[in-house]
Enzyme design. Structure first.
Site, PDB file in Angstrom:
ATOM      1  N   HIS A 405       0.858  -1.189   0.000  1.00 26.17           N
ATOM      2  CA  HIS A 405       0.000   0.000   0.000  1.00 26.17           C
ATOM      3  C   HIS A 405       0.888   1.231   0.000  1.00 26.17           C
ATOM      4  O   HIS A 405       2.064   1.203   0.387  1.00 26.17           O
ATOM      5  CB  HIS A 405      -0.939   0.003   1.207  1.00 26.17           C
ATOM      6  CG  HIS A 405      -0.297   0.428   2.478  1.00 26.17           C
ATOM      7  ND1 HIS A 405      -0.213   1.742   2.898  1.00 26.17           N
ATOM      8  CD2 HIS A 405       0.331  -0.306   3.455  1.00 26.17           C
ATOM      9  CE1 HIS A 405       0.393   1.819   4.046  1.00 26.17           C
ATOM     10  NE2 HIS A 405       0.753   0.589   4.420  1.00 26.17           N
ATOM     11  N   CYS A 406       0.352   2.359  -0.412  1.00 31.53           N
ATOM     12  CA  CYS A 406       0.975   3.683  -0.336  1.00 31.53           C
ATOM     13  C   CYS A 406      -0.101   4.643   0.163  1.00 31.53           C
ATOM     14  O   CYS A 406      -1.042   4.187   0.836  1.00 31.53           O
ATOM     15  CB  CYS A 406       1.557   4.103  -1.683  1.00 31.53           C
ATOM     16  SG  CYS A 406       0.393   4.151  -3.030  1.00 31.53           S
TER      17      CYS A 406
END
Length: 502
Positions: A405-406
């Protein structure tokens, strides 16, 4: 002798008389289709301009009906033109026979005016019957050269169904004259016994009851074999000698009929059962979809796959986590609820170990991240952590899961996930993988933090474009570009070496 005797008593008279007789016989048997027949001098003297009776009907040439016998069923039209005493030259006698002839002619013309078209019958049966009669007359008249009957007007013998009838208060009239113009053809076909008129009557009233329709059909089908042969002969003859006044549809060949006898009849119950079974059979027949065995197997496999879920990277098992649709179709996405359940230990029976990879920059990670997440924002660090020493599960039935994820899971997280899969494919033989299950957190940290703040450390959120971290943002981006350039250069060198090597 010719000078002392009566005129025309010599051989010349006989030869002339024979020529007249032959001319009359030729005109009688030729049956020309022309409606305008030139009249002989004898006819013109007897009847005047009305001798050409075929002009009245406008059809094929026709002759007067024989009305000689009213009581026995057949009558000759020459009764109304009573045979006058003709001399041997063919001229009328000037005695009292002229008055009788004129009276007969006037009465004959009166009958013709009453029904000009109906009196001149043109049915095929009448033609056949009249032809037989005329052949008999011609054969009997060959031996009688000098008799006065050779000068009689030509006679046409009518069919016995077309006899004249006498009304209570009027003269003799033809039964066809009692019909109107519309029913003229139907009347003639009725006397012939033709089924064409009966079929048209059935078509006019399609809403009859079943019982009445059966009675009518029985009456139509109860023809004897003899009547059928007569109808076939008459219909075939009508093709050659058809009147122009009849419609063209009657010139077509007759309909085929099946002889039905009175003794051989089906009961009403049998008919109803036959009709009901026939209707059920028609209802049962319908368009049905035909599916082959191969199609059934493929459909079953697709249904099983759709029910079980998508497969992992090496196509050996189904994904352990429930997936959802996302921005990139080649990647598998999971919801924040699934990640929260993973952190709480709800998948311990399937998963031996899981890794949450935070692909944000270091200042974003320090500003707030998910509990237990690893900060790996460069591909070099990612490959060094997972591929230098691959992690293998101790229990072969359990799995190792990696979630990327970011901030929004739109660019950095998907890029790192693809990079790990590419390096893993390069190190293994297809389709084997070290890490077959890779997921993307849908919505990133931005969507996870508001819902599960208690699962974040520290419980805060630092965006990438924060005012206090602009310099650090530029440094991280330049560093990533250098690493990306170096990685691409190494890939190109590897391709060149691979092409040069034998």
């Amino acid at each position: 002798m010719a000078e002392g005797g009566r005129p025309g008593s010599g051989p010349s008279f006989r030869s002339n008389h024979r020529k007249i007789l032959n001319l009359l016989l030729e005109r009688e048997t030729s049956f020309s289709m022309s409606s305008d027949r030139p009249g002989t001098p004898l006819k013109k003297k007897l009847f005047g301009d009305s001798a050409n009776l075929s002009i009245l009907s406008g059809g094929t040439p026709k002759r007067c009906l024989d009305l000689s016998n009213l009581s026995s069923g057949e009558m000759s039209a020459t009764q109304f033109t009573t045979s006058a005493d003709l001399d041997e030259t063919g001229h009328l006698d000037s005695t009292g026979s002229e008055e009788i002839q004129l009276a007969g002619m006037s009465y004959h013309q009166h009958l013709l005016k009453c029904s000009p078209a109906q009196l001149l019958c043109s049915t095929p049966n009448a033609l056949d019957h009249g032809r037989r009669k005329k052949d008999a007359i011609c054969s009997s008249s060959e031996n009688k050269e000098n008799e006065n009957n050779t000068s009689k007007p030509l006679e046409w013998w009518a069919h016995r169904n077309l006899l004249f009838q006498k009304r209570p208060g009027g003269p003799y009239m033809s039964p066809l004259s009692l019909l109107d113009n519309g029913n003229l053809v139907e009347g003639e076909m009725k006397h012939l016994g033709s089924p064409i008129t009966a079929v048209s009557k059935l078509d006019k009233n399609p809403e009859r009851g079943e019982d009445q329709a059966e009675e009518i059909s029985d009456e139509l089908m109860e023809f004897s074999l003899e009547d059928q042969e007569e109808a076939k002969v008459s219909l075939n003859t009508s093709c050659l000698y058809r009147s122009f006044s009849l419609p063209d549809s009657l010139n077509s060949p007759g309909l085929k009929q099946v002889v039905k006898f009175k003794d051989h009849t089906l009961p009403d119950k049998v008919k109803k059962k036959y009709c009901s079974s026939h209707e059920e059979l028609r209802k049962g027949l319908g368009v049905k979809k035909m599916v082959s065995l191969c199609n059934i197997n493929m459909i079953q496999m697709l249904e099983e796959d759709s029910n079980q879920g998508p497969l992992i990277g090496d196509f050996s098992k189904v994904c352990a986590l429930p997936t959802v649709s996302g921005r990139h179709q080649d990647l598998k996405y999971v919801n924040p609820e699934t990640v929260a359940a993973l952190l709480s230990g709800k998948f311990q029976g399937l998963i031996e170990k899981f890794y949450i990879i935070d692909c944000r920059y270091p200042y974003e990670y320090l500003g707030g991240h998910i509990q237990g997440a690893l900060n790996l924002y460069s591909q070099e660090e990612l490959c060094n952590f997972f591929l230098k020493k691959p992690i293998i599960p101790l229990d072969t039935q359990k799995r190792i899961i990696v979630v990327f994820h970011c901030e929004f899971s739109s660019e950095r997280g998907p890029r790192m996930c693809r990079s790990l899969r590419e390096e893993d494919r390069a190190l293994n033989q297809y389709p084997a993988l070290y890490y077959p299950e890779l997921y993307i957190l849908k919505g990133g940290y931005r969507d996870f933090f508001p819902e599960y703040m208690e699962l974040c450390e520290p419980q805060s959120y630092c965006p990438m474009h924060h005012q206090d971290h602009k310099a650090e943002l530029l440094r991280c981006r330049s560093q990533n570009k250098a690493w990306e350039g170096e990685r691409q250069l190494q890939e190109q060198i590897a391709l060149l070496v691979k092409d040069v090597s034998p």
